[in-house]
Design a protein around this motif. Structure first.
Motif, PDB file in Angstrom:
ATOM      1  N   TYR A 170      -3.233  55.798   9.658  1.00 22.01           N
ATOM      2  CA  TYR A 170      -2.647  57.054   9.176  1.00 22.01           C
ATOM      3  C   TYR A 170      -3.642  57.740   8.262  1.00 22.01           C
ATOM      4  CZ  TYR A 170      -1.667  54.087   5.155  1.00 22.01           C
ATOM      5  OH  TYR A 170      -1.786  53.218   4.110  1.00 22.01           O
ATOM      6  N   ARG A 171      -3.476  59.036   8.123  1.00 24.35           N
ATOM      7  CA  ARG A 171      -4.379  59.819   7.291  1.00 24.35           C
ATOM      8  C   ARG A 171      -3.921  59.765   5.841  1.00 24.35           C
ATOM      9  NH1 ARG A 171      -8.277  63.017   8.260  1.00 24.35           N
ATOM     10  NH2 ARG A 171      -7.785  63.407  10.427  1.00 24.35           N
ATOM     11  N   SER A 172      -4.874  59.503   4.942  1.00 22.00           N
ATOM     12  CA  SER A 172      -4.623  59.561   3.504  1.00 22.00           C
ATOM     13  C   SER A 172      -5.701  60.452   2.894  1.00 22.00           C
ATOM     14  CB  SER A 172      -4.664  58.166   2.878  1.00 22.00           C
ATOM     15  OG  SER A 172      -5.999  57.723   2.771  1.00 22.00           O
ATOM     16  N   VAL A 173      -5.718  60.554   1.578  1.00 24.75           N
ATOM     17  CA  VAL A 173      -6.721  61.358   0.884  1.00 24.75           C
ATOM     18  C   VAL A 173      -8.127  60.870   1.231  1.00 24.75           C
ATOM     19  CG1 VAL A 173      -7.580  62.041  -1.390  1.00 24.75           C
ATOM     20  CG2 VAL A 173      -5.126  61.866  -0.980  1.00 24.75           C
ATOM     21  N   ALA A 174      -8.280  59.570   1.429  1.00 28.30           N
ATOM     22  CA  ALA A 174      -9.588  58.973   1.708  1.00 28.30           C
ATOM     23  C   ALA A 174      -9.955  59.003   3.190  1.00 28.30           C
ATOM     24  CB  ALA A 174      -9.605  57.535   1.203  1.00 28.30           C
ATOM     25  N   GLY A 175      -9.172  59.645   4.029  1.00 30.16           N
ATOM     26  CA  GLY A 175      -9.425  59.646   5.468  1.00 30.16           C
ATOM     27  C   GLY A 175      -8.417  58.772   6.170  1.00 30.16           C
ATOM     28  N   PHE A 176      -8.776  58.285   7.367  1.00 30.26           N
ATOM     29  CA  PHE A 176      -7.850  57.412   8.084  1.00 30.26           C
ATOM     30  C   PHE A 176      -7.905  56.011   7.499  1.00 30.26           C
ATOM     31  CE2 PHE A 176      -6.989  60.432  11.413  1.00 30.26           C
ATOM     32  CZ  PHE A 176      -5.713  60.051  11.812  1.00 30.26           C
ATOM     33  N   VAL A 177      -6.727  55.426   7.302  1.00 28.09           N
ATOM     34  CA  VAL A 177      -6.568  54.086   6.757  1.00 28.09           C
ATOM     35  C   VAL A 177      -5.876  53.244   7.828  1.00 28.09           C
ATOM     36  CG1 VAL A 177      -5.443  52.722   4.959  1.00 28.09           C
ATOM     37  CG2 VAL A 177      -6.304  55.001   4.426  1.00 28.09           C
ATOM     38  N   THR A 178      -6.307  52.013   7.973  1.00 23.21           N
ATOM     39  CA  THR A 178      -5.644  51.093   8.891  1.00 23.21           C
ATOM     40  C   THR A 178      -4.919  50.032   8.070  1.00 23.21           C
ATOM     41  OG1 THR A 178      -7.334  51.434  10.562  1.00 23.21           O
ATOM     42  CG2 THR A 178      -5.960  49.495  10.807  1.00 23.21           C
ATOM     43  N   ASP A 179      -3.639  49.871   8.334  1.00 21.13           N
ATOM     44  CA  ASP A 179      -2.800  48.865   7.690  1.00 21.13           C
ATOM     45  C   ASP A 179      -1.924  48.234   8.759  1.00 21.13           C
ATOM     46  OD1 ASP A 179      -3.344  48.766   4.830  1.00 21.13           O
ATOM     47  OD2 ASP A 179      -2.557  50.804   4.705  1.00 21.13           O
ATOM     48  N   TRP A 180      -0.946  47.464   8.299  1.00 19.05           N
ATOM     49  CA  TRP A 180      -0.015  46.811   9.213  1.00 19.05           C
ATOM     50  C   TRP A 180       1.393  47.321   8.988  1.00 19.05           C
ATOM     51  CZ3 TRP A 180      -1.483  43.733  13.146  1.00 19.05           C
ATOM     52  CH2 TRP A 180      -2.790  43.258  13.120  1.00 19.05           C
ATOM     53  N   ALA A 181       2.042  47.730  10.057  1.00 16.78           N
ATOM     54  CA  ALA A 181       3.479  47.988  10.013  1.00 16.78           C
ATOM     55  C   ALA A 181       4.132  46.622  10.160  1.00 16.78           C
ATOM     56  CB  ALA A 181       3.901  48.910  11.143  1.00 16.78           C
ATOM     57  N   VAL A 182       5.131  46.339   9.322  1.00 14.13           N
ATOM     58  CA  VAL A 182       5.755  45.020   9.368  1.00 14.13           C
ATOM     59  C   VAL A 182       7.171  45.042   9.922  1.00 14.13           C
ATOM     60  CG1 VAL A 182       4.311  44.015   7.578  1.00 14.13           C
ATOM     61  CG2 VAL A 182       6.445  45.152   6.938  1.00 14.13           C
TER      62      VAL A 182
END
Length: 127
Positions: A26-38
């Motif tokens: 998803y896009r944040s202030v820092a650009g695209f971030v990759t995380d985990w949907a749980v």
């Protein structure tokens, strides 16, 4: 008996959820971030992150469903956050409600959730 006049959170109560880890970008202030949907439902997901976006932030999501050749691109709105260090039964992160999802994407997500609900133990699914 519970008071039913209380306003319900749409992610918590609109659609059955399943506990399942999926990569999400998803896009944040820092650009695209990759995380985990749980967890995931037809109506939204919960993303584990130490830096949740503010409530009501509209985000572009790329969700990778197992077996799909390409990530599903979705639009969502942050509806609830749990900040790092704040006591909560849920890990730090944010709940995101899907917005403007076309029938094909909603159907694919719904079918995936229902398939998981039928395959996983009962404690991994929530209504």
């Amino acid at each position: 008996m519970a008071d039913t006049s209380e306003k319900l959170n749409p992610i918590d109560h609109r659609a059955p959820r399943v506990e399942y880890e999926l990569p999400v970008a998803y896009r944040s202030v820092a650009g695209f971030v990759t995380d985990w949907a749980v967890n995931l439902s037809r109506g939204g997901l919960y993303i584990n992150t130490d830096k949740p976006l503010p409530v009501d932030t509209v985000v572009k999501l790329l969700v990778t469903l197992p077996g799909a050749h390409f990530p599903v691109e979705l639009k969502g709105r942050v509806t609830r956050t749990n900040a790092l260090g704040v006591p909560s039964p849920q890990s730090p992160g944010m709940a995101v409600e899907f917005l403007d999802v076309d029938d094909d994407k909603r159907s694919r997500i719904g079918e995936f959730v229902e398939r998981l609900r039928s395959e996983l133990p009962a404690e991994a699914t929530r209504k």
